[in-house]
Design a protein around this motif. Structure first.
Motif, PDB file in Angstrom:
ATOM      1  N   PHE A  37       0.845  -1.180   0.000  1.00 40.96           N
ATOM      2  CA  PHE A  37       0.000   0.000   0.000  1.00 40.96           C
ATOM      3  C   PHE A  37       0.887   1.239   0.000  1.00 40.96           C
ATOM      4  CE2 PHE A  37      -4.216  -1.762   0.959  1.00 40.96           C
ATOM      5  CZ  PHE A  37      -3.862  -3.068   1.217  1.00 40.96           C
ATOM      6  N   ARG A  38       0.306   2.343  -0.390  1.00 43.05           N
ATOM      7  CA  ARG A  38       1.073   3.575  -0.342  1.00 43.05           C
ATOM      8  C   ARG A  38       0.190   4.718   0.140  1.00 43.05           C
ATOM      9  NH1 ARG A  38       2.196   4.600  -6.806  1.00 43.05           N
ATOM     10  NH2 ARG A  38       0.041   5.075  -7.427  1.00 43.05           N
ATOM     11  N   GLN A  39       0.853   5.705   0.729  1.00 42.11           N
ATOM     12  CA  GLN A  39       0.123   6.845   1.274  1.00 42.11           C
ATOM     13  C   GLN A  39       1.017   8.070   1.297  1.00 42.11           C
ATOM     14  OE1 GLN A  39      -1.226   6.271   5.319  1.00 42.11           O
ATOM     15  NE2 GLN A  39      -2.880   7.747   5.062  1.00 42.11           N
ATOM     16  N   ASP A  40       0.499   9.184   0.823  1.00 48.09           N
ATOM     17  CA  ASP A  40       1.185  10.439   1.059  1.00 48.09           C
ATOM     18  C   ASP A  40       0.319  11.243   2.041  1.00 48.09           C
ATOM     19  OD1 ASP A  40       0.247  11.685  -2.180  1.00 48.09           O
ATOM     20  OD2 ASP A  40      -0.710  12.113  -0.264  1.00 48.09           O
ATOM     21  N   PRO A  41       0.878  12.304   2.613  1.00 45.75           N
ATOM     22  CA  PRO A  41       0.188  12.987   3.712  1.00 45.75           C
ATOM     23  C   PRO A  41      -1.184  13.550   3.347  1.00 45.75           C
ATOM     24  CG  PRO A  41       2.493  13.629   3.631  1.00 45.75           C
ATOM     25  CD  PRO A  41       2.216  12.840   2.381  1.00 45.75           C
ATOM     26  N   TRP A  42      -1.477  13.703   2.048  1.00 46.41           N
ATOM     27  CA  TRP A  42      -2.719  14.370   1.674  1.00 46.41           C
ATOM     28  C   TRP A  42      -3.771  13.413   1.123  1.00 46.41           C
ATOM     29  CZ3 TRP A  42       2.208  15.846   0.230  1.00 46.41           C
ATOM     30  CH2 TRP A  42       2.706  16.968   0.908  1.00 46.41           C
ATOM     31  N   LYS A  43      -3.456  12.135   1.137  1.00 44.03           N
ATOM     32  CA  LYS A  43      -4.392  11.172   0.561  1.00 44.03           C
ATOM     33  C   LYS A  43      -4.602   9.996   1.500  1.00 44.03           C
ATOM     34  CE  LYS A  43      -3.082  12.113  -4.245  1.00 44.03           C
ATOM     35  NZ  LYS A  43      -2.559  11.513  -5.505  1.00 44.03           N
ATOM     36  N   GLU A  44      -5.652   9.249   1.230  1.00 40.97           N
ATOM     37  CA  GLU A  44      -5.872   8.025   1.983  1.00 40.97           C
ATOM     38  C   GLU A  44      -4.903   6.948   1.508  1.00 40.97           C
ATOM     39  OE1 GLU A  44     -10.688   8.519   2.754  1.00 40.97           O
ATOM     40  OE2 GLU A  44      -9.889   6.806   1.673  1.00 40.97           O
ATOM     41  N   ARG A  45      -4.687   5.991   2.370  1.00 41.66           N
ATOM     42  CA  ARG A  45      -3.827   4.877   1.989  1.00 41.66           C
ATOM     43  C   ARG A  45      -4.508   4.086   0.879  1.00 41.66           C
ATOM     44  NH1 ARG A  45      -1.099   1.501   6.759  1.00 41.66           N
ATOM     45  NH2 ARG A  45      -0.490   3.647   7.190  1.00 41.66           N
ATOM     46  N   GLU A  46      -3.776   3.792  -0.172  1.00 43.13           N
ATOM     47  CA  GLU A  46      -4.345   3.054  -1.291  1.00 43.13           C
ATOM     48  C   GLU A  46      -3.557   1.776  -1.545  1.00 43.13           C
ATOM     49  OE1 GLU A  46      -4.237   4.587  -5.233  1.00 43.13           O
ATOM     50  OE2 GLU A  46      -2.129   5.186  -5.139  1.00 43.13           O
ATOM     51  N   GLY A  47      -4.289   0.776  -1.929  1.00 48.40           N
ATOM     52  CA  GLY A  47      -3.658  -0.489  -2.267  1.00 48.40           C
ATOM     53  C   GLY A  47      -3.042  -0.406  -3.650  1.00 48.40           C
ATOM     54  N   GLY A  48      -1.813  -0.939  -3.759  1.00 53.16           N
ATOM     55  CA  GLY A  48      -1.141  -0.927  -5.043  1.00 53.16           C
ATOM     56  C   GLY A  48      -1.064  -2.309  -5.662  1.00 53.16           C
ATOM     57  N   ALA A  49      -0.627  -3.274  -4.862  1.00 52.51           N
ATOM     58  CA  ALA A  49      -0.461  -4.625  -5.365  1.00 52.51           C
ATOM     59  C   ALA A  49      -0.603  -5.613  -4.224  1.00 52.51           C
ATOM     60  CB  ALA A  49       0.906  -4.790  -6.030  1.00 52.51           C
ATOM     61  N   ALA A  50      -1.091  -6.801  -4.548  1.00 53.30           N
ATOM     62  CA  ALA A  50      -1.235  -7.843  -3.539  1.00 53.30           C
ATOM     63  C   ALA A  50      -0.932  -9.192  -4.170  1.00 53.30           C
ATOM     64  CB  ALA A  50      -2.646  -7.836  -2.956  1.00 53.30           C
ATOM     65  N   ILE A  51      -0.577 -10.148  -3.322  1.00 57.77           N
ATOM     66  CA  ILE A  51      -0.230 -11.475  -3.831  1.00 57.77           C
ATOM     67  C   ILE A  51      -0.805 -12.542  -2.905  1.00 57.77           C
ATOM     68  CG2 ILE A  51       1.989 -11.543  -2.609  1.00 57.77           C
ATOM     69  CD1 ILE A  51       3.124 -12.951  -5.167  1.00 57.77           C
ATOM     70  N   TYR A  52      -1.362 -13.562  -3.499  1.00 57.50           N
ATOM     71  CA  TYR A  52      -1.891 -14.702  -2.768  1.00 57.50           C
ATOM     72  C   TYR A  52      -0.698 -15.620  -2.491  1.00 57.50           C
ATOM     73  CZ  TYR A  52      -5.914 -17.603  -1.545  1.00 57.50           C
ATOM     74  OH  TYR A  52      -6.869 -18.322  -0.882  1.00 57.50           O
ATOM     75  N   THR A  53      -0.357 -15.823  -1.236  1.00 60.11           N
ATOM     76  CA  THR A  53       0.893 -16.506  -0.922  1.00 60.11           C
ATOM     77  C   THR A  53       0.867 -17.985  -1.287  1.00 60.11           C
ATOM     78  OG1 THR A  53       0.154 -16.951   1.340  1.00 60.11           O
ATOM     79  CG2 THR A  53       1.388 -14.909   0.964  1.00 60.11           C
ATOM     80  N   ARG A  54      -0.292 -18.579  -1.361  1.00 57.44           N
ATOM     81  CA  ARG A  54      -0.335 -20.011  -1.666  1.00 57.44           C
ATOM     82  C   ARG A  54       0.151 -20.302  -3.078  1.00 57.44           C
ATOM     83  NH1 ARG A  54      -6.070 -22.846  -1.662  1.00 57.44           N
ATOM     84  NH2 ARG A  54      -6.184 -21.660  -3.591  1.00 57.44           N
ATOM     85  N   ASP A  55      -0.288 -19.476  -4.065  1.00 54.40           N
ATOM     86  CA  ASP A  55       0.062 -19.799  -5.449  1.00 54.40           C
ATOM     87  C   ASP A  55       0.654 -18.627  -6.218  1.00 54.40           C
ATOM     88  OD1 ASP A  55      -3.381 -19.706  -6.744  1.00 54.40           O
ATOM     89  OD2 ASP A  55      -2.112 -18.166  -5.841  1.00 54.40           O
ATOM     90  N   GLY A  56       0.851 -17.480  -5.548  1.00 49.22           N
ATOM     91  CA  GLY A  56       1.476 -16.345  -6.203  1.00 49.22           C
ATOM     92  C   GLY A  56       0.554 -15.529  -7.082  1.00 49.22           C
ATOM     93  N   THR A  57      -0.750 -15.754  -7.029  1.00 50.38           N
ATOM     94  CA  THR A  57      -1.673 -14.957  -7.823  1.00 50.38           C
ATOM     95  C   THR A  57      -1.573 -13.485  -7.435  1.00 50.38           C
ATOM     96  OG1 THR A  57      -3.243 -16.779  -8.015  1.00 50.38           O
ATOM     97  CG2 THR A  57      -4.096 -14.562  -8.373  1.00 50.38           C
ATOM     98  N   PRO A  58      -1.337 -12.604  -8.425  1.00 52.95           N
ATOM     99  CA  PRO A  58      -1.209 -11.186  -8.110  1.00 52.95           C
ATOM    100  C   PRO A  58      -2.506 -10.422  -8.374  1.00 52.95           C
ATOM    101  CG  PRO A  58      -0.376 -11.547 -10.300  1.00 52.95           C
ATOM    102  CD  PRO A  58      -0.924 -12.873  -9.807  1.00 52.95           C
ATOM    103  N   ASN A  59      -2.534  -9.224  -7.826  1.00 48.27           N
ATOM    104  CA  ASN A  59      -3.629  -8.298  -8.090  1.00 48.27           C
ATOM    105  C   ASN A  59      -3.051  -6.899  -8.027  1.00 48.27           C
ATOM    106  OD1 ASN A  59      -6.181  -7.289  -8.537  1.00 48.27           O
ATOM    107  ND2 ASN A  59      -6.837  -7.454  -6.415  1.00 48.27           N
ATOM    108  N   TYR A  60      -3.453  -6.034  -8.976  1.00 48.40           N
ATOM    109  CA  TYR A  60      -2.889  -4.694  -9.052  1.00 48.40           C
ATOM    110  C   TYR A  60      -3.996  -3.659  -9.204  1.00 48.40           C
ATOM    111  CZ  TYR A  60       1.388  -7.244 -10.304  1.00 48.40           C
ATOM    112  OH  TYR A  60       2.451  -8.104 -10.313  1.00 48.40           O
ATOM    113  N   VAL A  61      -3.735  -2.480  -8.673  1.00 45.48           N
ATOM    114  CA  VAL A  61      -4.596  -1.349  -8.975  1.00 45.48           C
ATOM    115  C   VAL A  61      -4.232  -0.877 -10.381  1.00 45.48           C
ATOM    116  CG1 VAL A  61      -3.013   0.384  -8.032  1.00 45.48           C
ATOM    117  CG2 VAL A  61      -5.464   0.812  -8.025  1.00 45.48           C
ATOM    118  N   ASP A  62      -5.206  -0.331 -11.103  1.00 47.82           N
ATOM    119  CA  ASP A  62      -4.991   0.017 -12.509  1.00 47.82           C
ATOM    120  C   ASP A  62      -3.816   0.972 -12.719  1.00 47.82           C
ATOM    121  OD1 ASP A  62      -8.513  -0.001 -13.516  1.00 47.82           O
ATOM    122  OD2 ASP A  62      -7.030  -1.607 -13.297  1.00 47.82           O
TER     123      ASP A  62
END
Length: 126
Positions: A37-62
């Motif tokens: 996740f990432r956050q700068d002081p003027w914005k809410e924390r946003e998800g950038g990328a995630a991974i399913y640890t069992r099989d490595g399936t990724p997910n990304y914000v556009d």
């Protein structure tokens, strides 16, 4: 609770690259998924990328899916975020997180994560 330690942040010029690392420890059962996740002081924390640890399936914000790659090394209990073609709008504090919900896809909502690292700063200059 999972202990997460991020590293790899820094300052780069636009178009540059960085690789962030997140080392996980202190758990009895591997988290179901991990994310960046990432956050700068003027914005809410946003998800950038995630991974399913069992099989490595990724997910990304556009906004990052064509530039960032999330991966893992199970033996090292470490998740990575390779960030290419960095732009000034990528400047933020980047946080690693881990979650244990029973999901079919690695989530990008911070509410679904229950362990967080301290963060590593990424600064991109134009």
């Amino acid at each position: 609770q999972v202990r997460l330690v991020e590293s790899g942040g820094g300052s780069v010029q636009a178009g540059g690259f960085l690789t962030l690392s997140c080392a996980a420890s202190g758990y009895m059962y591997r988290p179901a998924y991990m994310g960046w996740f990432r956050q700068d002081p003027w914005k809410e924390r946003e998800g950038g990328a995630a991974i399913y640890t069992r099989d490595g399936t990724p997910n990304y914000v556009d906004s990052v899916k064509d530039r960032f790659t999330i991966s893992q090394d199970k033996a090292k209990h470490t998740v990575y975020l390779q960030m290419n073609n960095l732009q000034p709008e990528d400047t933020a504090m980047y946080y690693c997180a881990a979650g244990t919900d029973d999901t079919y896809y690695p989530p990008l909502r911070s509410a679904q994560y229950n362990s967080w690292g301290q963060g590593t700063q990424v600064t991109v200059s134009s």
